[in-house]
Design a protein around this motif. Structure first.
Motif, mmCIF file in Angstrom:
data_model
loop_
_atom_site.group_PDB
_atom_site.id
_atom_site.type_symbol
_atom_site.label_atom_id
_atom_site.label_comp_id
_atom_site.label_asym_id
_atom_site.label_seq_id
_atom_site.Cartn_x
_atom_site.Cartn_y
_atom_site.Cartn_z
ATOM 1 N N GLY A 99 12.962 -25.798 -11.201
ATOM 2 C CA GLY A 99 13.490 -25.561 -9.853
ATOM 3 C C GLY A 99 14.928 -25.046 -9.903
ATOM 4 N N ALA A 139 21.681 -15.172 -9.765
ATOM 5 C CA ALA A 139 20.488 -14.432 -9.349
ATOM 6 C C ALA A 139 20.367 -13.153 -10.169
ATOM 7 N N ASP A 167 15.252 -22.217 -7.379
ATOM 8 C CA ASP A 167 14.592 -22.366 -6.077
ATOM 9 C C ASP A 167 15.474 -21.892 -4.932
ATOM 10 N N TRP A 168 16.777 -22.012 -5.104
ATOM 11 C CA TRP A 168 17.702 -21.631 -4.031
ATOM 12 C C TRP A 168 17.635 -20.136 -3.725
ATOM 13 N N MET A 169 17.073 -19.347 -4.654
ATOM 14 C CA MET A 169 16.925 -17.917 -4.372
ATOM 15 C C MET A 169 15.767 -17.669 -3.403
ATOM 16 N N ARG A 170 14.888 -18.652 -3.311
ATOM 17 C CA ARG A 170 13.708 -18.577 -2.445
ATOM 18 C C ARG A 170 12.795 -17.405 -2.795
ATOM 19 N N ASP A 171 12.812 -17.005 -4.053
ATOM 20 C CA ASP A 171 11.917 -15.933 -4.485
ATOM 21 C C ASP A 171 10.587 -16.560 -4.906
ATOM 22 N N PRO A 172 9.489 -16.181 -4.251
ATOM 23 C CA PRO A 172 8.214 -16.830 -4.600
ATOM 24 C C PRO A 172 7.837 -16.653 -6.070
ATOM 25 N N HIS A 173 8.322 -15.599 -6.720
ATOM 26 C CA HIS A 173 7.992 -15.419 -8.137
ATOM 27 C C HIS A 173 8.897 -16.235 -9.052
ATOM 28 N N ASN A 197 11.693 -32.521 -9.312
ATOM 29 C CA ASN A 197 11.187 -31.412 -8.485
ATOM 30 C C ASN A 197 9.729 -31.567 -8.076
ATOM 31 N N ASN A 218 9.709 -19.547 -8.212
ATOM 32 C CA ASN A 218 9.627 -20.862 -7.573
ATOM 33 C C ASN A 218 9.183 -21.926 -8.584
ATOM 34 N N GLY A 219 9.917 -23.033 -8.606
ATOM 35 C CA GLY A 219 9.659 -24.083 -9.585
ATOM 36 C C GLY A 219 8.265 -24.683 -9.514
ATOM 37 N N LYS A 220 7.703 -24.761 -8.319
ATOM 38 C CA LYS A 220 6.409 -25.438 -8.186
ATOM 39 C C LYS A 220 5.217 -24.506 -8.415
ATOM 40 N N ARG A 248 17.312 -14.945 -0.920
ATOM 41 C CA ARG A 248 16.449 -14.372 0.112
ATOM 42 C C ARG A 248 16.622 -15.134 1.421
ATOM 43 N N ARG A 303 17.286 -12.252 -12.858
ATOM 44 C CA ARG A 303 16.532 -11.012 -12.653
ATOM 45 C C ARG A 303 16.603 -10.140 -13.907
ATOM 46 N N GLY A 337 21.761 -12.046 -3.693
ATOM 47 C CA GLY A 337 20.857 -12.720 -4.622
ATOM 48 C C GLY A 337 19.959 -13.763 -3.985
#
Ligand SMILES: Cc1cc2nc3c(=O)[nH]c(=O)nc-3n(C[C@H](O)[C@H](O)[C@H](O)COP(=O)(O)OP(=O)(O)OC[C@H]3O[C@@H](n4cnc5c(N)ncnc54)[C@H](O)[C@@H]3O)c2cc1C
Lengths: 370, 353
Positions: free
Chosen positions: A93, A38, A96-102, B311, A104-106, B78, A42, B76
């Motif tokens: 993706g 992560a 994706d596990w970070m769940r950060d909308p910015h 995906n 996000n794979g999709k 959310r 970043r 790291g």
């Protein structure tokens, strides 16, 4: 060396064991993915933003040549990083596990004229699922180039050395229209109306990109409109050439193989892994090369594990290599000069008629019959 | 921002770029997300911390008794959890949340360590508990962190002269009671609030404190007129279920909010899958690949490789427990991407599909 002597065909049992080893390596590595990855992505985001800001700021003083050169280089660098280490990898993706909308794979939208949605279809789905399968993976020559003797020769290909250069310079536009499959329109398998409908989002994205790089930022520079416009043009060109070179090195080196459609029928996981390996090639080099190629210098590892954070490929590479050795498979790697040289050779050689060599089977002929 | 420059800005800058620079300059403004800054922190009781948050202008307000989803980054990653407003809306626009530490809790403990200046992300307020203007008699049953929305509702009594309530608040030990002093003062000055504490692990009890869990006898004592009351119960799932069992049939109305997450069910048992975008709710067998299960019911979600690598079929898990059938891992973090071709439901699920 012919492909048949580089790679040993595997029995079904060996293929399963090969797949199981690669699966285990994946599980082991994914369990380590976390805070460090992560922090890394970043930092890449920050590097993309800061180099872009610095590049654009310098270009405002673009009437002064050193500022123009440095500004253009920084902007080009930013676009390369954004395209490869950030955009390409995020869209798989990988984060994706970070769940950060910015991240996000999709939903990630990258900074090129092609839409991310079309890329997700042509690349994530078609290219990665059917890698180097003739007639299914449109990345084989992108419908423009003949890179493998198995592709049917036509006189048009005599021009491909020139076409390849133009394609490289305009690579982002090629990516942008790939999903439109213009060939189908010419051959009558797609109507003009269908094309118009499919072009709509593509046209919007193209407009947005053109407006940003060639109107808005140049306008902001006032009297220095032209240097800014040119700087943006060159930066986009740099990114086009670099991504083209890296992508072509990934699948079109001398020892990379293509496959007939029949391979994907009832394909086992081990077979799928083996096909990914045989169709991909790596670039050897240092950390900088890995970052600048978005870790596609580890094309093999990327094709085995497309959704693993790419910075982990360097870590798994020695193990992948050892597995390949145990199963008698060539681990296709080389310097960027040698690999790109092989790509250029393919472009030149297969412009002229050529005949396929002896095929290198994936599965032992005995096992196939059984 | 006036509309014209705003439109120009939108053409030139993408949301992630705007958000990045906004944060670099220390601002909590964001393109379309609601961010909030922690402006104060206070130890509310043993193992509980109250955070005061200043949201940006994307926050649309709330009513007492509601909750919101709060997202913060831990290592790291959310994490999103629900928290309740512990105070009615204030003139300064600030929000107060009280967070109770949970053993091995991933988010609660991290939030309790936040200091002023930290930034978190908020969803919009939601929840059906409220104290409408006009006559109403209520029984508030709170256990542990379940006090939070009921604290806000108790305070809201002051603005609603025709409402009256009895609050019974359970904790294990006395020093774990949040807002104890404030509640006592409120009850002393406000005859429309009757207050009872219940402590299940405190050796010495004070006058007026109960020393046991919720049961029928306790209920008779605090609410002999149950049939005229609306019951709101908040706390751990087991507590809310007990309250439901004891009061639902007899009270005027029962509304429970369980604060603990649902548990995974065994394979094969039917679970309900709610699809937010298509507005459908279907029943599928737990443990079966979701894509195939949805297709079997005539749906056609986006999909590609059907082996968990491209995906294309990924969609956001809003609530519930899913399982990756390739790795066997369960996935219960709200906001996770679920590749439905290789994932199964392990509880009732809500998907952004
Ligand atoms: C509508 C709603 C409103 C809520 N309001 C508040 C509030 O105002 N204040 C507050 O502190 N919490 C509140 N919660 C609970 C909160 O959302 C989290 O569940 C809690 O903070 C634990 O999160 P965690 O990440 O620390 O624990 P996790 O890492 O998710 O869980 C760790 C372990 O603790 C268990 N667990 C989870 N939640 C609880 C719990 N609440 N009590 C006991 N064990 C638990 C889990 O089953 C797991 O075994 C509310 C929940 C809901 C659904």
């Amino acid at each position: 060396m012919s492909q048949a002597t580089l790679n040993r065909p595997l029995s079904h049992a060996e293929m399963d064991a090969f797949g199981a080893e690669l699966d285990a390596l994946r599980t082991r590595t994914m369990a380590q993915v976390g805070a460090e990855d992560a922090r890394y992505i970043r930092r890449i985001v920050a590097a993309v933003r800061y180099t872009e800001a610095a590049g654009r700021a310098l270009l405002f003083f673009g009437a002064f040549p050193p500022a123009w050169v440095l500004g253009t280089l920084l902007l080009g660098l930013s676009k390369i990083l954004e395209n490869m280490e950030l955009g390409h990898n995020v869209m798989h993706g990988q984060y994706d596990w970070m769940r950060d909308p910015h991240l996000n794979g999709k939903t990630y939208e990258w900074d090129i004229v092609g839409t991310s949605d079309n890329w997700r279809h042509t690349h994530n789905y078609k290219h990665h699922t059917y890698t180097n399968v003739r007639g299914m993976d449109d990345d084989i020559g992108y419908g423009l180039l003949r890179l493998f003797p198995e592709q049917r020769w036509r006189p048009f290909y005599l021009f491909q050395p020139l076409i390849a250069v133009i394609f490289a310079l305009l690579f982002q536009w090629g990516v942008a229209i790939q999903r439109l499959e213009l060939g189908k329109v010419f051959s009558g398998r797609k109507t003009k109306a269908e094309l118009r409908e499919e072009f709509r989002p593509v046209g919007r994205k193209m407009g947005r990109q053109l407006l940003k790089d060639y109107v808005l930022f140049p306008l902001l520079a006032g009297p220095f409109f032209l240097p800014v416009l040119l700087g943006n043009l060159v930066a986009n060109g740099m990114r086009n050439l670099w991504t083209y070179a890296v992508i072509f090195c990934g699948h079109f080196t001398a020892d990379a193989e293509t496959f007939p459609k029949s391979v994907v029928q009832n394909e086992s996981r081990g077979h799928w892994y083996l096909r990914q390996l045989r169709g991909s090639s790596n670039l050897s080099g240092g950390k900088l090369l890995h970052i600048m190629t978005g870790n596609l210098s580890h094309q093999i590892e990327h094709h085995l594990y497309p959704d693993m954070p790419a910075r982990r490929y360097a870590q798994v590479a020695p193990e992948v290599r050892a597995i390949c050795q145990r199963y008698g498979q060539n681990y296709n790697t080389g310097s960027i000069w040698s690999q790109f040289g092989q790509v250029i050779w393919r472009i030149l050689r297969h412009a002229l008629p050529s005949r396929p060599g002896k095929p290198a089977p994936l599965v032992e002929p005995m096992a196939e019959a059984a | 921002m006036s509309p014209a420059p705003n439109r120009l800005l939108r053409a030139a800058v993408a949301a992630p770029v705007f958000d990045f620079w906004s944060r670099q300059f220390g601002s909590i403004q964001a393109w379309d997300r609601c961010l909030a800054r922690v402006v104060a922190r206070r130890e509310e009781a043993r193992g509980a911390v109250t955070l005061t948050l200043q949201p940006n202008r994307r926050f649309a307000g709330f009513t007492p008794g509601q909750h919101l989803n709060l997202t913060a980054e831990v290592e790291g990653v959310r994490l999103t959890r629900s928290y309740s407003f512990t105070r009615p809306p204030c003139a300064d626009g600030r929000l107060r949340l009280t967070i109770k530490r949970v053993e091995n809790g991933r988010l609660s403990n991290a939030l309790c360590e936040l200091r002023p200046g930290a930034v978190v992300e908020l969803g919009q307020a939601y929840g059906e508990m409220s104290l409408p203007q006009g006559p109403g008699r209520y029984l508030f049953l709170a256990a542990g962190s379940g006090i939070t929305p009921l604290m806000a509702l108790s305070l809201a009594l002051e603005q609603n002269p025709q409402a009256e309530a009895t609050l019974v608040y359970w904790a294990q030990r006395r020093d774990e009671l949040c807002f104890a002093e404030e509640l006592r003062e409120l009850a002393a000055r406000q005859p429309r609030l009757r207050l009872h504490f219940a402590l299940t692990r405190e050796p010495l009890r004070l006058a007026g404190e109960f020393g046991r869990r919720l049961d029928a006898a306790l209920l008779d004592e605090v609410a002999p007129d149950l049939s005229a009351l609306q019951v709101f119960a908040c706390g751990p799932r087991g507590f809310v279920e007990d309250a439901r069992r004891l009061t639902q049939e007899r009270a005027l109305r029962f509304h429970g909010e369980a604060f603990t997450p649902p548990e995974a069910v065994a394979g094969g048992a039917p679970v309900r899958v709610q699809l937010l975008r298509s507005g459908q709710t279907l029943e599928v067998p737990s443990g079966a690949p979701l894509l195939a299960a949805l297709e079997a019911q005539g749906l056609h979600p986006d999909s590609g490789c059907r082996m968990g690598l491209c995906n294309t079929c990924a969609c956001r898990l809003v609530e519930g427990v899913g399982q990756n059938l390739n790795s066997g891992e369960t996935l219960a973090e709200p906001g996770s991407e679920l590749r439905i071709c290789i994932s199964a439901a392990r509880s009732d699920l809500t998907l952004d599909l």
